[in-house]
Design an enzyme around this catalytic site. Structure first.
Site, PDB file in Angstrom:
ATOM      1  N   THR A  11      48.113  -4.992   9.302  1.00 39.24           N
ATOM      2  CA  THR A  11      48.993  -6.152   9.122  1.00 39.24           C
ATOM      3  C   THR A  11      50.415  -5.843   9.588  1.00 39.24           C
ATOM      4  O   THR A  11      50.982  -6.576  10.403  1.00 39.24           O
ATOM      5  CB  THR A  11      49.025  -6.542   7.617  1.00 39.24           C
ATOM      6  OG1 THR A  11      47.675  -6.727   7.192  1.00 39.24           O
ATOM      7  CG2 THR A  11      49.805  -7.817   7.393  1.00 39.24           C
ATOM      8  N   ARG A  44      40.413   2.005  15.351  1.00 39.43           N
ATOM      9  CA  ARG A  44      39.672   0.852  15.911  1.00 39.43           C
ATOM     10  C   ARG A  44      40.168   0.530  17.320  1.00 39.43           C
ATOM     11  O   ARG A  44      41.249   0.935  17.710  1.00 39.43           O
ATOM     12  CB  ARG A  44      39.882  -0.380  15.022  1.00 39.43           C
ATOM     13  CG  ARG A  44      39.450  -0.175  13.580  1.00 39.43           C
ATOM     14  CD  ARG A  44      40.076  -1.187  12.661  1.00 39.43           C
ATOM     15  NE  ARG A  44      41.518  -0.982  12.519  1.00 39.43           N
ATOM     16  CZ  ARG A  44      42.316  -1.727  11.760  1.00 39.43           C
ATOM     17  NH1 ARG A  44      41.835  -2.748  11.101  1.00 39.43           N
ATOM     18  NH2 ARG A  44      43.604  -1.474  11.688  1.00 39.43           N
ATOM     19  N   LYS A 100      55.797   2.935   1.211  1.00 42.83           N
ATOM     20  CA  LYS A 100      56.507   3.314  -0.027  1.00 42.83           C
ATOM     21  C   LYS A 100      55.848   4.478  -0.753  1.00 42.83           C
ATOM     22  O   LYS A 100      56.535   5.292  -1.386  1.00 42.83           O
ATOM     23  CB  LYS A 100      56.651   2.120  -0.969  1.00 42.83           C
ATOM     24  CG  LYS A 100      55.368   1.387  -1.281  1.00 42.83           C
ATOM     25  CD  LYS A 100      55.190   0.183  -0.406  1.00 42.83           C
ATOM     26  CE  LYS A 100      53.769  -0.328  -0.478  1.00 42.83           C
ATOM     27  NZ  LYS A 100      53.590  -1.628   0.084  1.00 42.83           N
ATOM     28  N   VAL A 127      60.774  -1.106   0.434  1.00 41.74           N
ATOM     29  CA  VAL A 127      61.147  -1.801  -0.813  1.00 41.74           C
ATOM     30  C   VAL A 127      61.537  -3.234  -0.466  1.00 41.74           C
ATOM     31  O   VAL A 127      62.405  -3.454   0.390  1.00 41.74           O
ATOM     32  CB  VAL A 127      62.336  -1.117  -1.524  1.00 41.74           C
ATOM     33  CG1 VAL A 127      62.697  -1.859  -2.812  1.00 41.74           C
ATOM     34  CG2 VAL A 127      62.018   0.342  -1.833  1.00 41.74           C
ATOM     35  N   GLY A 182      46.230 -12.039   1.986  1.00 43.34           N
ATOM     36  CA  GLY A 182      46.600 -10.756   2.607  1.00 43.34           C
ATOM     37  C   GLY A 182      47.796 -10.079   1.969  1.00 43.34           C
ATOM     38  O   GLY A 182      48.386  -9.174   2.550  1.00 43.34           O
ATOM     39  N   LYS A 200      58.394   1.708  -5.609  1.00 39.27           N
ATOM     40  CA  LYS A 200      59.614   1.073  -5.078  1.00 39.27           C
ATOM     41  C   LYS A 200      60.799   1.312  -6.025  1.00 39.27           C
ATOM     42  O   LYS A 200      61.930   1.529  -5.583  1.00 39.27           O
ATOM     43  CB  LYS A 200      59.357  -0.420  -4.880  1.00 39.27           C
ATOM     44  CG  LYS A 200      58.330  -0.691  -3.766  1.00 39.27           C
ATOM     45  CD  LYS A 200      57.808  -2.122  -3.813  1.00 39.27           C
ATOM     46  CE  LYS A 200      56.840  -2.403  -2.677  1.00 39.27           C
ATOM     47  NZ  LYS A 200      56.126  -3.684  -2.845  1.00 39.27           N
TER      48      LYS A 200
HETATM   49  N1  HSE Z   1      51.208  -5.202  -1.877  1.00 38.99           N
HETATM   50  C1  HSE Z   1      52.618  -5.194  -1.725  1.00 38.99           C
HETATM   51  C2  HSE Z   1      53.197  -6.367  -2.490  1.00 38.99           C
HETATM   52  C3  HSE Z   1      52.951  -5.261  -0.267  1.00 38.99           C
HETATM   53  O1  HSE Z   1      52.419  -7.247  -2.868  1.00 38.99           O
HETATM   54  O2  HSE Z   1      54.393  -6.431  -2.726  1.00 38.99           O
HETATM   55  C4  HSE Z   1      54.398  -5.081   0.047  1.00 38.99           C
HETATM   56  O3  HSE Z   1      54.876  -3.840  -0.381  1.00 38.99           O
END
Ligand code: HSE
Length: 400
Positions: A11, A44, A100, A127, A182, A200
């Protein structure tokens, strides 16, 4: 022209390639030269992708290519990403990351390799996703003693809580929605159990005070146990529930770090932060209160922060952008049992029992043998001890 490589075409990595292409000419102007993606490393292949021809599977090609001066690491995790980041830095290449976990657990070592090799290691996207927070914290607010940082640092849990409040969804249904969009980490435990917010929070503390706090020094409390009854109780007292990461500086120079769901008053700006948005409030002794807000997760917002770091490094070449923190003294992280909070409690009890256990409580509701109330402000250890007198169903901190 500066040649770069992207490690991991998921992503965030694909978002970085897309942003560099979409805004190529303004990025080149700001950076002072063009930025060209030479390689994309992934296990991939991506047939049909406009970046298909750049995909390689062997990191050594990047490591040994003197033309590549900067590497974007968007693999995630702390295994392969750790190895490749070390090797890239040791090969004299700057590294930019959104990772992070890696920064929070290996920041001291990676930053010191970067310093040794006179290259940069930047991680604005680690963060708050797309929110500019680390650079403001370390540059614009450098004239302050930072008194406190409190923030909504995880987009997935904020999305889940928003949907529980706004649409009355169960925790499970709201999590499924966040995953479909996502936002969630591959393993949603990192999000919903507060682990991601914990990492974070550590990075914020590391940068604010220059001492390392490791993620295993925080015992995060996640949002799995938040129920429809908690949502109703919070609404009844003019509040919402948010997963908050806090860093508090004590007068003795030690710090408290806490990650837990908190009741937040509807009048606090953090209560208006909904869906995948994050917000971080930083209080400095000169500036007073500041707040940084934006999308905390998602492809292009996160890529925006990564590309910002890339441009910063390229614009300032050959100088390096220096960040650092060091190992902390043994007792640097203070015991959260000493933190003072008012607590939101749901218990199988009546109002008289709640008062007997906690003193001057504010009753929110009392029906069907369940009493919902707010305690007076008290030390966490004392509240935990008082709670033993009742059959407690929920015990949630209230943000002051
Ligand atoms: N999974 C994390 C969130 C992605 O939902 O904040 C961004 O760090």
């Amino acid at each position: 022209m500066v040649k770069i490589a992207i490690l991991g075409f998921g992503t965030v990595g694909s978002g970085v390639a897309e942003v560099l292409k979409m805004n190529a000419s303004s990025i080149a102007k700001r950076a002072g030269q063009e930025i060209d993606v030479k390689y994309i490393l992934d296990i991939r292949d991506f047939p049909g992708s406009p970046f298909e021809s750049l995909v390689i599977h062997d990191f050594e090609i990047i490591e040994k290519d003197p033309e590549v001066s900067l590497v974007v690491e968007t693999i995630g995790g702390a295994k392969l990403a750790y190895e490749f980041t070390r090797r890239a830095l040791l090969a004299g290449k700057s590294v930019v990351t959104s990772n992070k976990e890696l920064v929070a657990t290996h920041g001291v070592e990676l930053l010191s390799i970067a310093a040794e090799k006179n290259v940069s290691y930047l991680f604005e996207a680690s963060v708050g996703g797309g929110i500019p927070i680390l650079r403001p914290l370390t540059n614009c607010l450098a004239g302050n003693e930072i008194m406190e940082i409190r923030g909504i640092l995880n987009g997935t849990t904020n999305y889940i809580l928003t949907r529980m409040f706004r649409a009355g969804l169960s925790f499970e249904d709201a999590l499924a929605e966040a995953q479909a969009l996502g936002y969630a980490e591959a393993n949603p435990s990192a999000d919903v159990d507060g682990i991601d917010a914990g990492r974070k929070t550590c990075i914020l503390a590391d940068l604010a005070y220059g001492y390392e706090v490791c993620p295993d020094q925080i015992a995060p409390i996640g949002i799995r146990s938040i129920s429809a009854a908690d949502v109703a109780g919070a609404e009844a007292c003019g509040r919402v529930i948010r997963l908050i990461g806090r860093v508090l500086r004590r007068e003795d120079g030690r710090v408290h770090l806490i990650v837990a769901p908190h009741l937040v008053s509807n009048t606090c700006p953090l209560a208006c932060v909904e869906d995948v948005f994050n917000a971080i409030m930083v209080t400095g002794n000169a500036v007073d209160e500041t707040m940084f807000y934006g999308r905390g997760a998602g492809k292009l917002p996160t890529a925006s922060a990564v590309v910002g770091d890339v441009v910063d490094i390229v614009r300032n070449l050959p100088a390096r952008r220096a960040l650092s923190w060091v190992k902390a003294p043994a007792d640097y992280v203070a015991d959260n049992a000493e933190l003072i909070y008012s607590f939101f409690i749901r218990a199988k009890a009546d109002a008289a029992a709640a008062k007997a256990a906690f003193g001057d409580v504010t009753i929110i509701s009392e029906e069907d043998g369940i009493c919902v109330f707010l305690t007076p402000a008290m030390e966490t250890a004392k509240a935990e001890s008082c709670a033993k007198a009742l059959d407690v169903l929920s015990f949630i901190r209230v943000l002051n």
